[in-house]
Design a protein around this motif. Structure first.
Motif, PDB file in Angstrom:
ATOM      1  N   VAL A 213       0.040  -1.665   2.044  1.00  0.00           N
ATOM      2  CA  VAL A 213      -0.844  -2.144   0.973  1.00  0.00           C
ATOM      3  C   VAL A 213      -1.891  -1.096   0.631  1.00  0.00           C
ATOM      4  O   VAL A 213      -2.064  -0.720  -0.551  1.00  0.00           O
ATOM      5  N   PHE A 214      -2.588  -0.581   1.638  1.00  0.00           N
ATOM      6  CA  PHE A 214      -3.643   0.405   1.366  1.00  0.00           C
ATOM      7  C   PHE A 214      -3.061   1.718   0.851  1.00  0.00           C
ATOM      8  O   PHE A 214      -3.670   2.411   0.021  1.00  0.00           O
ATOM      9  N   GLU A 217      -2.171   1.184  -2.886  1.00  0.00           N
ATOM     10  CA  GLU A 217      -3.409   1.132  -3.686  1.00  0.00           C
ATOM     11  C   GLU A 217      -4.028   2.517  -3.826  1.00  0.00           C
ATOM     12  O   GLU A 217      -4.547   2.880  -4.895  1.00  0.00           O
ATOM     13  N   ILE A 221      -4.347   3.754  -7.751  1.00  0.00           N
ATOM     14  CA  ILE A 221      -5.702   3.732  -8.314  1.00  0.00           C
ATOM     15  C   ILE A 221      -6.367   5.088  -8.092  1.00  0.00           C
ATOM     16  O   ILE A 221      -6.452   5.577  -6.952  1.00  0.00           O
ATOM     17  N   ASN A 223      -9.568   5.940  -9.655  1.00  0.00           N
ATOM     18  CA  ASN A 223     -11.029   5.837  -9.662  1.00  0.00           C
ATOM     19  C   ASN A 223     -11.517   5.432  -8.275  1.00  0.00           C
ATOM     20  O   ASN A 223     -11.085   4.420  -7.719  1.00  0.00           O
ATOM     21  N   VAL A 226     -13.367   1.911  -8.029  1.00  0.00           N
ATOM     22  CA  VAL A 226     -12.400   0.809  -8.162  1.00  0.00           C
ATOM     23  C   VAL A 226     -11.523   0.725  -6.917  1.00  0.00           C
ATOM     24  O   VAL A 226     -11.209  -0.354  -6.422  1.00  0.00           O
ATOM     25  N   LYS A 227     -11.135   1.887  -6.402  1.00  0.00           N
ATOM     26  CA  LYS A 227     -10.280   1.924  -5.214  1.00  0.00           C
ATOM     27  C   LYS A 227     -10.976   1.262  -4.022  1.00  0.00           C
ATOM     28  O   LYS A 227     -10.359   0.472  -3.295  1.00  0.00           O
ATOM     29  N   MET A 229     -13.336  -1.018  -4.125  1.00  0.00           N
ATOM     30  CA  MET A 229     -13.449  -2.452  -4.374  1.00  0.00           C
ATOM     31  C   MET A 229     -12.124  -3.160  -4.091  1.00  0.00           C
ATOM     32  O   MET A 229     -12.087  -4.234  -3.492  1.00  0.00           O
ATOM     33  N   VAL A 230     -11.018  -2.532  -4.507  1.00  0.00           N
ATOM     34  CA  VAL A 230      -9.700  -3.125  -4.261  1.00  0.00           C
ATOM     35  C   VAL A 230      -9.405  -3.149  -2.765  1.00  0.00           C
ATOM     36  O   VAL A 230      -8.830  -4.109  -2.243  1.00  0.00           O
ATOM     37  N   TYR A 231      -9.801  -2.079  -2.056  1.00  0.00           N
ATOM     38  CA  TYR A 231      -9.620  -2.048  -0.604  1.00  0.00           C
ATOM     39  C   TYR A 231     -10.330  -3.237   0.051  1.00  0.00           C
ATOM     40  O   TYR A 231      -9.782  -3.901   0.948  1.00  0.00           O
ATOM     41  N   VAL A 233     -11.176  -6.113  -1.280  1.00  0.00           N
ATOM     42  CA  VAL A 233     -10.518  -7.377  -1.623  1.00  0.00           C
ATOM     43  C   VAL A 233      -9.236  -7.552  -0.806  1.00  0.00           C
ATOM     44  O   VAL A 233      -8.943  -8.625  -0.283  1.00  0.00           O
ATOM     45  N   SER A 234      -8.459  -6.463  -0.654  1.00  0.00           N
ATOM     46  CA  SER A 234      -7.196  -6.538   0.080  1.00  0.00           C
ATOM     47  C   SER A 234      -7.423  -6.764   1.567  1.00  0.00           C
ATOM     48  O   SER A 234      -6.581  -7.351   2.256  1.00  0.00           O
TER      49      SER A 234
END
Length: 249
Positions: A213-214, A217, A221, A223, A226-227, A229-231, A233-234
């Protein structure tokens, strides 16, 4: 063959094959090993039979065993016995310490390299231990000394004593299989022979999932903000899966 009492120097004639004896002149408990005659001591139990289940269940509920083993295991009757250790008093940077080496074979884990637990000691006599079984020493002193030096390096051994430590043998069963353990009757520490350990495969699966997953991502991604923030959340569901795995396994 005669041996000299370590305490009073009197000459003693042990019977053939006799290793544990008492000086008839000063009543000192002794052990004969090869050409050496050493003091023979016993530690007095402080953990009662009624306290043994609590110590064992505390171990069974730890992080190394499967989930809820402390609740699911069926404990069998504990039996007190005296297990022999060669006790080496060695000089260290912080002063003297006593390191124990088993003087008899055992399948229990963690017996080698123990430090002598704090407690009361007595000369080894039948009136002190009563009818409790005593395990005879089988490991030669020189063998134990060589193992000590191989682990500790060149150290100064100032005194060697044979100690018999009280231990509760505490078998328990789970899913039709019987496991062996022992509870130190002085400190309450548990020494398992084997136990139902946590399975590694589910945790490896969770780690692989997180890596995939990481990794994806990170590749998709570009940016940085953003990266991150997604990390974050995941990470929440992955941590939840890891927590559920630890509860079930």
């Amino acid at each position: 063959m005669s041996v000299a009492c370590t305490q009073c120097g009197a000459s003693i004639e042990p019977r053939a094959g006799e290793r544990l004896l008492e000086c008839p002149y000063c009543a000192t408990a002794l052990v004969v090993d090869g050409g050496a005659t050493l003091f023979h001591e016993v530690m007095v139990p402080t953990v009662t039979m009624e306290q043994v289940p609590a110590h064992l269940r505390r171990f069974l509920g730890g992080t190394s065993t499967i989930a809820d083993l402390d609740k699911k295991a069926r404990l069998e009757a504990a039996q007190l016995q005296y297990f022999p250790f060669w006790a080496f008093t060695v000089a260290g940077a912080g002063g003297e310490k006593v390191i124990l080496q088993p003087a008899a074979p055992s399948s229990l884990q963690g017996l080698q390299g123990l430090e002598l637990p704090a407690g009361s000691t007595r000369p080894m006599r039948r009136e002190v231990i009563g009818e409790v079984p005593v395990v005879e020493p089988e490991v030669p002193l020189e063998t134990a000394r060589e193992w000590l030096l191989s682990k500790q390096g060149e150290i100064e051994v100032r005194q060697t004593v044979l100690y018999h430590l009280p231990m509760y043998r505490t078998p328990y069963s789970w899913q039709g299989r019987t496991y062996q353990a022992a509870v130190d009757a002085v400190s309450g520490k548990v020494f398992p022979a084997d136990f139902p350990a946590k399975a590694e495969r589910p945790f490896i699966g969770v780690a692989a999932l997180a890596l995939v997953v990481f990794g994806l991502e990170g590749l998709i991604i570009q940016n940085l903000i953003v990266k991150l923030m997604v990390y974050l959340v995941s990470a929440v569901p992955i941590l939840g899966i890891a927590w559920l795995t630890s509860r079930k396994v």
